[in-house]
Design an enzyme around this catalytic site. Structure first.
Site, short mmCIF file in Angstrom:
data_model
loop_
_atom_site.label_atom_id
_atom_site.label_comp_id
_atom_site.label_asym_id
_atom_site.label_seq_id
_atom_site.Cartn_x
_atom_site.Cartn_y
_atom_site.Cartn_z
N GLU A 226 -26.44 34.28 -30.13
CA GLU A 226 -26.70 35.62 -30.69
C GLU A 226 -27.00 35.45 -32.17
O GLU A 226 -26.13 35.54 -33.04
CB GLU A 226 -25.50 36.52 -30.40
CG GLU A 226 -25.32 36.70 -28.89
CD GLU A 226 -24.09 37.51 -28.48
OE1 GLU A 226 -23.38 38.01 -29.38
OE2 GLU A 226 -23.87 37.64 -27.26
N GLU B 50 -23.11 45.57 -31.60
CA GLU B 50 -24.28 44.98 -30.93
C GLU B 50 -25.54 45.37 -31.69
O GLU B 50 -25.80 46.56 -31.91
CB GLU B 50 -24.36 45.49 -29.49
CG GLU B 50 -23.14 45.16 -28.63
CD GLU B 50 -23.10 43.71 -28.17
OE1 GLU B 50 -24.11 43.00 -28.33
OE2 GLU B 50 -22.05 43.30 -27.64
N HIS C 123 -22.63 41.00 -32.88
CA HIS C 123 -23.21 40.39 -31.68
C HIS C 123 -24.65 40.88 -31.48
O HIS C 123 -25.09 41.82 -32.14
CB HIS C 123 -22.42 40.82 -30.43
CG HIS C 123 -21.04 40.24 -30.35
ND1 HIS C 123 -20.71 39.21 -29.50
CD2 HIS C 123 -19.90 40.55 -31.02
CE1 HIS C 123 -19.43 38.90 -29.65
NE2 HIS C 123 -18.91 39.70 -30.56
#
Length: 348
Positions: A70, A228, A164
């Site tokens: 990531e 995210e 992430h």
């Protein structure tokens, strides 16, 4: 300057990835007369400002590479570290940067043997115990976060943003997971800070988990989030213009500038709560939808989401929304979270 410092140069990521599993010994140095820097371990660096009243100095953890592939969060954090090491950015806060899983970064994979983000809050030592490098690393990362927070002023704010990117695309490109709060209210200020970073979608988790952000939230009463930031891309292939707002807000936060946050308002936010978590019960578990279906896709009530062991798993609420579908997990682990719009939540 200690004799170690020159080998670090200003690219901490490059330094980290060139190390064996662990640096020979911790070392520290200072930047001009304003910042003390300590490298505690491979991928673990602390910045502490001098001359600030201690209770006003926040304790901020920025972690990335809990999953090694990531890359956008790794690049964002490394840019911030470089700006700090060169003096382009001067911190007014205590900062702990963590590159979670350097071997997996070098390998270009999510993990080597086990998903690191399922190993916190002591999960690393359950069952067969510390049997692989991820489990050993999870235990060390817990220790570093604990040490960092305990060395700060007890009245200072504690924040942990675990950054992430997701395996698949998303209808909301950037979103945050707010760990289970055990009945405590959510922070309106934190929700508005996330929105100012371009993260306008938040899902409220419904139970304790073994993620890194839940560990910091529950064990250390930190404002902690799993964040995210779009889709997994190879290193150097991320469109960094997508993270301008995030980088600007983190820079403001680090340098102690006024964040200029609006008062809390739901307008413009997409707030979800977890309705249920679907765990894999059989090896033949499969979803009925295509692999490229995006996170936050909604399905009508009665729709068959998945099948396993001859049984259908159906949508049981109007417009259940899915996130993190992954059929390729071990039996017993989560395959998907099903969300509904958040109601009856408390914000302070």
């Amino acid at each position: 300057m200690s004799h170690h410092a020159p080998t670090l140069s200003t690219d901490f990521l490059q330094f980290t990835l060139a190390q064996p599993k662990t640096i020979a010994e911790p070392f520290s140095f200072s930047i001009s007369n304003h910042t003390d820097v300590s490298v505690w371990d491979t991928g673990v660096i602390v910045f502490e400002p001098r001359g600030w009243p201690t209770e006003e100095v926040h304790n901020i953890v920025l972690s990335s590479a809990i999953h090694g592939n990531e890359t956008a969060p790794i690049e964002i954090c490394n840019q911030l570290i470089t700006d700090l090491l060169t003096g382009k950015l001067v911190t007014s806060q205590r900062l702990l940067f963590l590159f979670g899983n350097p071997p997996a970064i070098n390998n270009g994979t999510r993990f080597i043997e086990e998903n690191l983000n399922r190993l916190f809050s002591g999960a690393h030592s359950v069952g067969d115990g510390l049997i692989n490098a991820e489990r050993v690393r999870a235990k060390k990362l817990e220790h570093y976060v604990e040490r960092f927070f305990l060395e700060g002023h007890p009245d200072a704010q504690r924040w942990h943003y675990d950054l992430h990117t997701a395996i698949r695309g998303s209808k909301h490109e950037k979103f945050a997971i707010y760990p289970y709060r055990h009945g405590k209210a959510y922070s309106g200020e934190q929700l508005m800070f996330l929105a100012a970073c371009g993260i306008e979608t938040v899902l409220f988790h419904h139970e304790p988990t073994t993620t890194f952000s839940y560990y910091s939230s529950h064990q250390h009463h930190a404002h902690a989030f799993t964040i995210e930031l779009g889709k997994v891309m190879p290193m150097g292939h991320n469109d960094m213009t997508r993270f301008i707002a995030l980088k600007q807000m983190l820079t403001r936060l680090i340098s102690g500038k006024d964040l200029q946050l609006a008062p809390f308002s739901e307008a413009g936010l997409h707030l979800y709560q977890v309705h249920r978590s679907v765990n894999k019960q059989a090896d033949d578990f499969e979803f009925t939808f295509a692999n490229d279906v995006e996170n936050f896709t909604a399905f009508p009530k009665g729709y068959v989401l998945a099948k396993e062991a001859g049984q259908a798993i159906k949508v049981n609420e109007p417009n259940e929304t899915i996130v993190f579908p992954n059929a390729n997990v071990p039996v017993g682990q989560r395959t998907v979270l099903c969300l509904i719009p958040a109601t009856n939540y408390r914000v302070e």
